[in-house]
Design a protein around this motif. Sequence first.
Motif, PDB file in Angstrom:
ATOM      1  N   ASP A  70      20.899  54.554   3.985  1.00  0.00           N
ATOM      2  CA  ASP A  70      20.003  53.750   3.155  1.00  0.00           C
ATOM      3  C   ASP A  70      20.263  52.252   3.359  1.00  0.00           C
ATOM      4  O   ASP A  70      19.320  51.459   3.470  1.00  0.00           O
ATOM      5  N   LYS A  71      21.527  51.895   3.409  1.00  0.00           N
ATOM      6  CA  LYS A  71      21.877  50.481   3.603  1.00  0.00           C
ATOM      7  C   LYS A  71      21.465  50.015   5.000  1.00  0.00           C
ATOM      8  O   LYS A  71      20.952  48.892   5.168  1.00  0.00           O
ATOM      9  N   CYS A  72      21.671  50.856   6.004  1.00  0.00           N
ATOM     10  CA  CYS A  72      21.284  50.500   7.375  1.00  0.00           C
ATOM     11  C   CYS A  72      19.774  50.293   7.482  1.00  0.00           C
ATOM     12  O   CYS A  72      19.308  49.327   8.102  1.00  0.00           O
ATOM     13  N   VAL A  73      19.007  51.210   6.906  1.00  0.00           N
ATOM     14  CA  VAL A  73      17.548  51.111   6.968  1.00  0.00           C
ATOM     15  C   VAL A  73      17.055  49.885   6.210  1.00  0.00           C
ATOM     16  O   VAL A  73      16.150  49.174   6.660  1.00  0.00           O
ATOM     17  N   GLU A  74      17.657  49.617   5.068  1.00  0.00           N
ATOM     18  CA  GLU A  74      17.280  48.440   4.284  1.00  0.00           C
ATOM     19  C   GLU A  74      17.524  47.164   5.090  1.00  0.00           C
ATOM     20  O   GLU A  74      16.697  46.254   5.114  1.00  0.00           O
ATOM     21  N   TRP A  75      18.664  47.107   5.785  1.00  0.00           N
ATOM     22  CA  TRP A  75      18.993  45.942   6.613  1.00  0.00           C
ATOM     23  C   TRP A  75      17.978  45.803   7.752  1.00  0.00           C
ATOM     24  O   TRP A  75      17.458  44.717   8.010  1.00  0.00           O
ATOM     25  N   ALA A  76      17.675  46.909   8.421  1.00  0.00           N
ATOM     26  CA  ALA A  76      16.742  46.877   9.553  1.00  0.00           C
ATOM     27  C   ALA A  76      15.350  46.447   9.105  1.00  0.00           C
ATOM     28  O   ALA A  76      14.708  45.617   9.754  1.00  0.00           O
TER      29      ALA A  76
END
Length: 543
Positions: free
Chosen positions: A340-346
């Motif tokens: 979730d954090k990775c997708v939010e950053w991307a």
Amino acid sequence: MNMNRLVKLCVVDDIRSVVDMITKKIPWHEHGIEIAGSATNGEEGLSVIRESLPDIILTDIRMPKMDGLEMTRSILEVLPNSKVIILSAYTDFDYAQKAIQYGALDYVKKPFSVDQIVKAVVKAKEVWEQENLSRTHVLGLQKKIKESMPALRQEYLSLLVHHQTSEAELARLSDFLDINELNPPFAVMTIQIDQFTDKYGEVPVKEIELARFSLQNIVEETISFYTTAVVFREAFNRYICILNMESDEPLVEIADHCCANIARHTKFTISIGIGQRVSAVQELPKSYQQSLSALSYHFYTGGNGAFSYNADSPELPVEWIYTEDSENEFLFAFRSGNLDKCVEWAKGIFNEMGKASVLPEPGVVERLLQGLVLRMLRVLLEKFPRVSMVDFESKVHEIRGESGADLQEYREWFVQLCDIGCRMINQERASESQKIIYRSAEYIKSNLHLDLTLEHCAKQANLSWGYYSNLFKKVTGTAFQQFVTIAKIERAKSMLIEDYQVQEIAQQLGYEHRRYFSEVFKKQTGLTPTEFKDMSLGKSSKP
């Protein structure tokens, strides 16, 4: 041209007996010759010749209405490749010589024999056939040149935009290659079919060629409303357009009309990169390179648009896209398996790039993302052997710099990589967690005589009691205390069958009071310890 047909002969003489003797008494077919016609005066002879188009004409030099000299001149105007043989008396020798100057091949003096006539005509036939063979060869070469002209034209035009060419060289080849419309000042547009491989990867070649022909035709017709231009194919899905820019018509407006017409009349869309105006043919490579640079910005739109080269746009640093601290934040989330954090950053990074008023050069973005993916790969290689990286590495190779992928495709690709990597990390973590709980469960079963509290077992596993409790239930499907109780009761059943006393069992399983143990046993099994023992040994029928 049929090389096996009979050579056609026409005979013209004002003496009918001479005409009949030549046309009827000689077996011309044996010599590969046929009589195409005959006449007894010059005017009639010229009419017959124009109608029958003979290869060889045998004519007297002195005839009524039109003599052989005048007729020879007229014949060679109509049939320049035919061969004329003059029949002349000795006194007409000067006329015969004049006829040869006009183009007659030979002459035969009167009176003549049949052999002389045959010899002269056969000689003329051999000359005609040799020249005809040469003409056929030349025509064949001309046909080949004509057939190869599109390829020659395209190759030369390609050289114009890739290498410097002089004005003199362009002028020398313009007529031959039919590129007279190329006049300075120039501008180059590079046109690319969007997602061509995806849309036409499995389409028959004939349909692909039709699609590409349609594209070129529509672009040429659209541009013709504004200026002259040449359009030629550069690659499988790419065309180059060299425009004559004497007018002040905005290039981007021309390009936009091309995009609109292609989208309206075909099943695909195009992207166009526009180079700046240049004043000489030597500068065409410069405008072409600018058009490629501009075309790369279809990265942000996915296609169906025109982009002009802007020499004044500032070169933006990599940090404009994201900082080193931001990258470290992402890699920490990735290393933790926090999808979730990775997708939010991307999403944040890609949204920022897509909305920017000044877009970073696409090549910089592609290299930056490729570099970040390599760092993600390094994170995974710290945790996993190379053989387990097949899915991740396969996805990495789906997009390369030359793939033509746009920003949206890069975004989807990057998120998919995040998903694969985080799933691997979480599965590995889950596997490690399972191992910890499985070891703890074995510890519990081997130490049922101890005071097996949650805090005690969590400490044995080097975990906090809260995390241990949740993890234990997640892995075993049973709450910690329930698991301990069930394990003790199962051990108690075995001991009862082995004829241990209830008091002894309670003590060995850590129960201080026999009565409490019996209550727990009955609650779990529905039987008292004694009832269970009797039933197991066949001493009671109580269910």
